[in-house]
Design a protein around this motif. Structure first.
Motif, PDB file in Angstrom:
ATOM      1  N   THR A   1      -4.486   1.345  -7.440  1.00 30.71           N
ATOM      2  CA  THR A   1      -5.077   2.681  -7.300  1.00 30.71           C
ATOM      3  C   THR A   1      -4.998   3.255  -5.891  1.00 30.71           C
ATOM      4  OG1 THR A   1      -7.247   1.649  -6.984  1.00 30.71           O
ATOM      5  CG2 THR A   1      -6.641   2.291  -9.223  1.00 30.71           C
ATOM      6  N   GLU A   2      -4.629   2.425  -4.893  1.00 31.62           N
ATOM      7  CA  GLU A   2      -4.533   2.924  -3.524  1.00 31.62           C
ATOM      8  C   GLU A   2      -3.080   3.103  -3.070  1.00 31.62           C
ATOM      9  OE1 GLU A   2      -7.203   3.847  -1.817  1.00 31.62           O
ATOM     10  OE2 GLU A   2      -8.422   3.270  -3.544  1.00 31.62           O
ATOM     11  N   THR A   3      -2.146   2.660  -3.894  1.00 34.28           N
ATOM     12  CA  THR A   3      -0.740   2.678  -3.486  1.00 34.28           C
ATOM     13  C   THR A   3      -0.170   4.089  -3.541  1.00 34.28           C
ATOM     14  OG1 THR A   3      -0.432   0.433  -4.282  1.00 34.28           O
ATOM     15  CG2 THR A   3       1.543   1.737  -3.965  1.00 34.28           C
TER      16      THR A   3
ATOM     17  N   ARG B   1      -0.370  10.760  -4.589  1.00 37.52           N
ATOM     18  CA  ARG B   1       0.039   9.354  -4.560  1.00 37.52           C
ATOM     19  C   ARG B   1       1.490   9.165  -4.968  1.00 37.52           C
ATOM     20  NH1 ARG B   1      -3.101   6.009  -8.282  1.00 37.52           N
ATOM     21  NH2 ARG B   1      -1.818   4.383  -7.327  1.00 37.52           N
TER      22      ARG B   1
ATOM     23  N   GLN C   1       0.833  -1.203   0.000  1.00 37.78           N
ATOM     24  CA  GLN C   1       0.000   0.000   0.000  1.00 37.78           C
ATOM     25  C   GLN C   1       0.869   1.254   0.000  1.00 37.78           C
ATOM     26  OE1 GLN C   1      -2.478   0.718   3.506  1.00 37.78           O
ATOM     27  NE2 GLN C   1      -4.158   1.293   2.181  1.00 37.78           N
TER      28      GLN C   1
END
Length: 554
Positions: free
Chosen positions: A64-66, A98, A39
């Motif tokens: 998409t969350e990293t 991100r 993550q």
């Protein structure tokens, strides 16, 4: 060439299998499987080019969350160009918070940074890939380069975090002016004769036949990756680590050690458990002493009051204790009261806990409603009448005091108020555990727990196929759970559910039971069970079972 290599942590890359061309990695980067599960990724990479920035682009798009934080080390004449730094700026524009990068120009051509990527998973799992290979691992590698990809402890990860935070603090910000101002330096071509001399020197250094010592070459086992040094007669010679007494894991010990690393100890956190809804009350409220003693005889009086009928109470109490009931379906026993859960089974286990918690809250909601005080108001007369009958058993014809009934209701309210918490069932705790075969003494051995774990792993799919009560109460998808629990690459799981597999499962369960009860060395039992799990060969088990003493009938 053999099948693509997909190594499991911990591993060194490039591995001998890759250096010799025996196999190639299944993914672009050897540690990519761990990276995909992360993550948060941070660290320092040196001398990147378009291959690295393209990989980052795909990585951020797919995950998409990293979040990514990298310090890019550059040195004069390195492969990094203005366009590579501009590509990093485009990643920041495209992915916002991100992605963030800083630049650390080294002082001279001879300075080289470490290459360290730190990976933090959703569940808090921590791993690193560290080594000399530049360009995130896309640079050409030499057999002399050792890059380590490994799960690390929380303390080790914390040390990496502190180190990185300092480097981030002193590194320079990456912006357009920095990217466009980077000089495009190249090494001078040098003298052709000097290049020839260096190549001749290098060739002579690597020519084992030119030495007076007998020539030695390395042979890599294509299956295990084990390296054996052999002489000109293909006879094995001692390795350098063997010569100085470095302990070597045999195949079984390495297998067990890697299995242990795929899970963690798990236990029910009893401190998070809400108390029973059946509230204990003071016997004095019923005009009875808590303790009575006559001579050497002592009596203790205990009185409890339930807020609702016995059937509902039992149903809720069972759900309140469901953590311990569910745990055996998702874990294996290492010893009495000690259980080990595969990491890949944890999401399934926690999903089952969530479902059980929702069931408990639903039953409570249907029984109590939203207002506990109002619910107890509806129960006041029932509780008074039941308490009065109990009071009369101690004091015939007497009447229970009103304040005693009020005290009972207050105690029940205190219990029921705790059901408003988000979790009605207790939480669990996970702790890392490792297998170390060298840690043995007169009073300790790791092989007992190893056998218990291997036995549980072997029994799980075989019981699942043959025991008609096995899946009772389990709402997890059968195939998904079987795969999650298959941490030892059991040969029979590939044939799971087939008629022949079921027949084999029945026979092997009996063999496993006999092996458990057989006399003999625990290590030998582990070896036999390992052979059965990985290959389906029964010979080693049968040999140990045949030596088992025949028990006399009762």
């Amino acid at each position: 060439m053999n099948k693509p290599n997909n190594p499991q942590m911990p591993f060194i890359w490039p591995e001998p299998l890759g250096s010799t061309g025996v196999s190639r990695y299944e993914t672009e980067l050897p540690f990519e499987v761990a990276a995909q599960a992360a993550q948060c990724v941070f660290g320092v990479v040196s001398a990147i080019d378009a291959r690295a920035t393209d990989w980052m682009e795909r990585y951020l798009a797919d995950n998409t969350e990293t979040r990514l934080r990298l310090v890019v080390s550059i040195h004069p004449t390195c492969r990094t160009s203005e366009s590579d730094l501009q590509n990093l700026l485009h990643l920041v524009e495209r992915y916002g918070d991100r992605a963030a990068f800083k630049v650390f120009p080294e002082a001279s051509l001879f300075d080289r940074s470490s290459n360290l990527l730190c990976l933090c998973g959703v569940g808090g799992d921590t791993a690193v890939s560290v080594g000399p290979t530049e360009n995130m691992g896309f640079a050409p590698t030499s057999p002399s380069q050792a890059n380590l990809a490994s799960v690390v402890t929380a303390a080790t990860f914390e040390a990496c975090r502190k180190w990185f935070d300092y480097l981030w603090g002193i590194a320079g910000p990456l912006h357009s002016d920095v990217a466009t101002a980077m000089p495009n330096l190249v090494l001078p071509e040098g003298d052709v004769e000097a290049a020839r001399q260096w190549e001749d020197y290098r060739r002579s250094c690597l020519n084992h036949e030119s030495t007076t010592a007998p020539p030695v070459r390395a042979v890599v086992d294509p299956e295990s990756g084990e390296v054996v040094l052999v002489d000109q007669n293909n006879e094995a010679v001692p390795s350098p680590t063997e010569a100085i007494g470095v302990p070597k894991l045999d195949p079984l010990a390495e297998y067990v050690a890697r299995v242990f690393e795929l899970g963690a100890l798990v236990s029910v956190d009893k401190l998070s458990r809400i108390p029973p809804l059946e509230a204990p009350v003071k016997p004095e409220w019923f005009g009875v002493d808590s303790f009575r003693q006559t001579g050497m005889v002592r009596a203790q009086t205990s009185i409890k009051v339930a807020p609702f009928d016995e059937a509902t109470l039992k149903k809720i109490d069972r759900l309140r204790r469901v953590s311990g009931e569910l745990l055996p379906h998702y874990s294996f026993a290492l010893a009495d009261g000690v259980r080990w859960i595969p990491k890949q089974a944890i999401p399934l286990f926690e999903a089952a806990l969530t479902a059980a918690n929702e069931d408990a809250k639903k039953i409570l909601g249907q029984t109590i409603g939203d207002d506990i005080q109002a619910f107890l108001g509806t129960q006041r007369e029932r509780i008074r009448n039941d308490a009065q009958r109990m009071y009369e058993t101690y004091h015939p014809g007497g009447k229970i005091p009103d304040n005693a009934v009020t005290n009972i209701l207050d105690e029940l309210k205190a219990r029921l108020d705790k059901t408003k918490a988000d979790k009605l069932i207790p939480k669990v705790a996970y702790s890392p555990v490792a297998f170390n075969p060298s840690q043995q003494s007169e009073w300790s051995s790791p092989w007992g727990q190893a056998f218990a774990l291997l036995k549980g792993i072997a029994e799980f799919p075989r019981e699942a196929m043959t025991n008609r009560f096995f899946w009772q109460g389990i709402r997890t998808d059968e195939d998904v759970l079987i795969q999650a629990m298959n941490v030892a690459r059991d040969y029979l799981v590939e044939e799971y559910g087939g008629r022949k597999a079921k027949q084999r499962a029945e026979l092997e369960l009996d063999l496993i039971k006999q092996l458990e009860n057989a006399s003999g060395d625990t290590l030998a039992k582990c070896q036999a069970l390992w052979s059965l799990i990985t290959t389906g060969k029964e010979e080693a088990v049968l040999a140990l079972v045949a030596d088992r003493p025949v028990s006399c009938p009762a």
